[in-house]
Design a protein around this motif. Structure first.
Motif, PDB file in Angstrom:
ATOM      1  N   GLN A 122      55.985  34.883  45.178  1.00 33.95           N
ATOM      2  CA  GLN A 122      54.624  34.838  45.730  1.00 33.95           C
ATOM      3  C   GLN A 122      54.623  35.066  47.231  1.00 33.95           C
ATOM      4  N   PHE A 123      55.652  34.520  47.895  1.00 33.44           N
ATOM      5  CA  PHE A 123      55.720  34.690  49.348  1.00 33.44           C
ATOM      6  C   PHE A 123      55.967  36.160  49.706  1.00 33.44           C
ATOM      7  N   ALA A 124      56.846  36.830  48.951  1.00 35.64           N
ATOM      8  CA  ALA A 124      57.089  38.257  49.186  1.00 35.64           C
ATOM      9  C   ALA A 124      55.809  39.057  48.974  1.00 35.64           C
ATOM     10  N   LYS A 125      55.031  38.647  47.973  1.00 34.78           N
ATOM     11  CA  LYS A 125      53.755  39.325  47.720  1.00 34.78           C
ATOM     12  C   LYS A 125      52.804  39.127  48.895  1.00 34.78           C
ATOM     13  N   ALA A 126      52.786  37.917  49.444  1.00 41.83           N
ATOM     14  CA  ALA A 126      51.924  37.631  50.599  1.00 41.83           C
ATOM     15  C   ALA A 126      52.352  38.471  51.807  1.00 41.83           C
ATOM     16  N   GLU A 127      53.665  38.603  52.007  1.00 46.81           N
ATOM     17  CA  GLU A 127      54.155  39.423  53.118  1.00 46.81           C
ATOM     18  C   GLU A 127      53.784  40.890  52.935  1.00 46.81           C
ATOM     19  N   LEU A 128      53.853  41.370  51.679  1.00 46.91           N
ATOM     20  CA  LEU A 128      53.447  42.747  51.401  1.00 46.91           C
ATOM     21  C   LEU A 128      51.966  42.937  51.723  1.00 46.91           C
ATOM     22  N   LEU A 129      51.140  41.989  51.314  1.00 44.80           N
ATOM     23  CA  LEU A 129      49.701  42.077  51.588  1.00 44.80           C
ATOM     24  C   LEU A 129      49.433  42.082  53.090  1.00 44.80           C
ATOM     25  N   ALA A 130      50.199  41.278  53.833  1.00 46.00           N
ATOM     26  CA  ALA A 130      50.062  41.263  55.296  1.00 46.00           C
ATOM     27  C   ALA A 130      50.482  42.610  55.878  1.00 46.00           C
TER      28      ALA A 130
END
Length: 602
Positions: free
Chosen positions: A467-475
């Motif tokens: 989930q954190f990697a997904k959040a970083e991708l979205l950022a």
């Protein structure tokens, strides 16, 4: 006759080789402290070559280490009787008395060594070196200075400067270095290298102040370009690029032969986010240069500065430059920068893709194609087209093996794999790059490797890393609101599926700090400054000794200083870095800003 000559030559060569082997063996015994064994060999070598000062000094030291001071004394006195002009022998004899605590006799002989220079200054260098080796630093300085007085062609300012450095007399050390350059400008680079051992990036450091004052005094009494060069170098070391530019402009006005030094200064200022001075450097180059390539490079940086400072006229600047210089192989870097701007600032990745695909047609250079493909990969990741991006990154690795671009492409593979949730492959790529010759890539690789290893699932239990990697991708894709929602879910998970269930990031876990830190940066992008500070304070409350602590303090200080104009709070957090984190990368910057806010005269 020829046969006789060959026999003699071979015998001589054999003798030389044997002496070298004996000397190597003696040195081995000497370093191991086996002085009795070393004595026998040095004695034999000195007997063959009694003019060799290395054999003599080693033999004397061996006698002294085995308490045979009288033997050493008699040998030296006999040597002095036969060669009274060899003043360096008095240094050896004086030191022999010194070892026996016979200070008066030692002083008598040291003075004799200095006085001997009146009759034979040729031994001045050797006498000075022996005094220095015996830590008789004042005597060494006297020997070198007296030799220079007696022989104007001799120059021992460099040796004198080093001795002053050993004594901790930095004022006189710098004066000696400057005097050396005054006599011979070819020593400039050497002196920069040695002075850099004492110069720091803190302008208020004592040695920095001494060096600056020494240069300023010299520039007034005896103006030379070398003093401006050194002042510019000093200011650049202190990251005071504005003052460095003043010196570089003065040098250019006297001798307008090249702009490379101003270009380097502008690049350093840009890398350290001093965009105002960087812009001044490249504006100056654009105005003064008559070379098209140089003007294009300067304007490339001016465009990068416009992007970095969010200049509302940035797109106009790019279009004006393309109108002036065209879209061709000479402006490849400018086209790549424009595509980056379109993607990450304007959210127009499709237009950026068109720009880059067109740029590919302008060049046959594999390195230019590599730069374009690297940016194409970035844009494709932004668009969520991971597999196509990975193809471009892999092509660069294959076609430009061993280059910095290839290493950067490998990191992009690791980063893209991380965004996709392929953590094993991402970690494997990052591990290879930890030893990269490019420091920036190596640092990024280490950070990614640690992020995965610190947070990866254990025994198939979800850790929140996906989930954190997904959040970083979205950022990365500028989808800041969605990224913040993903982070909020990580802190307070809702509606997780059974297979993906994660119990939420908790204080004390590495991922907890990472989530809050990214959350704070996204809040700042949205101008939600108090919310950002709240997230950062939670990190401190959870663990104020964590590895992110100085990053957190600095970001809080910057937020109070730049965005909230709360000087007292900003000072509080800058001060925490200065006094609690002396090894922080933010130390110098925090100290400067703290002093400025406190009202000090910097």
């Amino acid at each position: 006759m020829v046969l006789l000559f060959l026999i003699v030559a071979n015998s001589f060569s054999y003798g030389q080789q044997k002496d070298q082997n004996d000397f190597f063996l003696a040195e081995t015994y000497f370093r191991q402290g086996e002085y009795e064994k070393a004595t026998q060999i040095y004695k034999k070598l000195y007997g063959k070559s009694n003019f060799n000062t290395t054999y003599l000094t080693r033999l004397i030291t061996c006698y002294q280490e085995t308490d045979k001071f009288l033997v050493a004394e008699n040998l030296l006195k006999e040597k002095i009787k036969k060669n009274p002009t060899q003043g360096f022998l008095y240094v050896l004899l004086g030191h022999n008395f010194d070892k026996q605590q016979l200070k008066e006799l030692a002083k008598i002989n040291y003075d004799k060594a200095l006085n001997s220079l009146e009759n034979n200054a040729a031994y001045g260098g050797l006498i000075g070196r022996l005094f220095k080796n015996y830590s008789l630093l004042d005597y060494a300085i006297n020997a070198y200075e007296k030799t220079m007085q007696l022989n104007e062609s001799s120059n021992y300012n460099f040796q004198i400067a080093q001795i002053y450095g050993e004594k901790g007399d930095f004022k006189l050390m710098f004066e000696s270095y400057i005097n050396l350059i005054d006599k011979n400008a070819q020593y400039l680079n050497l002196i920069q290298r040695y002075a850099s051992k004492y110069i720091t990036d803190d302008a208020e450091n004592e040695t920095n102040i001494l060096f600056r004052k020494t240069l300023l005094r010299k520039s007034i009494s005896n103006p030379k370009n070398e003093w401006n060069i050194l002042l510019s170098w000093l200011f650049a070391q202190q990251k005071d690029y504005k003052k460095a530019l003043i010196q570089e402009k003065a040098l250019y006005q006297r001798n307008p032969t090249g702009l490379s030094d101003i270009f380097s200064l502008g690049k350093n200022a840009f890398d350290n986010k001093d965009y105002e001075t960087s812009k001044s450097c490249f504006d100056f180059i654009d105005k003064e240069s008559i070379l098209k390539d140089e003007k294009i490079d300067a304007n490339w940086y001016l465009a990068k500065i416009a992007v970095a400072t969010r200049n509302p006229e940035t797109e106009v600047i790019f279009n004006t430059l393309f109108k002036e210089f065209g879209k061709n192989k000479q402006t490849i870097k400018l086209q790549v920068e424009y595509a980056d701007f379109l993607t990450f600032t304007k959210n127009e990745p499709q237009k950026a893709t068109t720009v880059l695909e067109e740029a590919l047609s302008f060049t046959t250079s594999k390195f230019d194609k590599g730069r374009i493909k690297l940016k194409l990969g970035d844009v494709l990741v932004f668009r969520g087209k991971f597999n196509k991006a990975l193809i471009y990154f892999s092509q660069i690795q294959t076609q430009l093996k061993g280059s910095e671009l290839a290493q950067e492409a490998r990191f992009k593979v690791a980063q893209t794999s991380y965004f996709k949730g392929d953590f094993d492959w991402a970690k494997a790529q990052a591990k290879v790059l930890k030893g990269s010759t490019t420091q920036l890539i190596a640092n990024d690789a280490v950070n990614l490797f640690l992020k995965i290893t610190d947070n990866e699932p254990v025994d198939s239990i979800p850790s929140g890393l996906k989930q954190f990697a997904k959040a970083e991708l979205l950022a990365y894709q500028n989808k800041n609101a969605t990224a913040l929602q993903e982070l909020e879910n990580l802190l307070s998970p809702k509606n997780q599926s059974k297979n993906e269930f994660f119990n939420g990031a908790k204080p004390g876990e590495v991922i907890y700090d990472d989530v809050l830190y990214l959350q704070a940066k996204l809040f700042i992008k949205q101008a939600k400054y108090l919310e950002a500070i709240s997230s950062l304070e939670k990190i401190i409350a959870a663990d104020n000794q964590g590895f992110l602590t100085d990053d957190v303090y600095y970001l809080i200080a910057e937020t109070y200083n730049i965005h909230l104009n709360d000087i007292e709070k900003a000072k509080e957090y800058y001060q925490k870095i200065v006094f609690e984190h002396p090894s922080s990368i933010y130390l110098v910057d925090a100290r400067k800003k703290y002093r400025k806010l406190r009202g000090d005269t910097i």
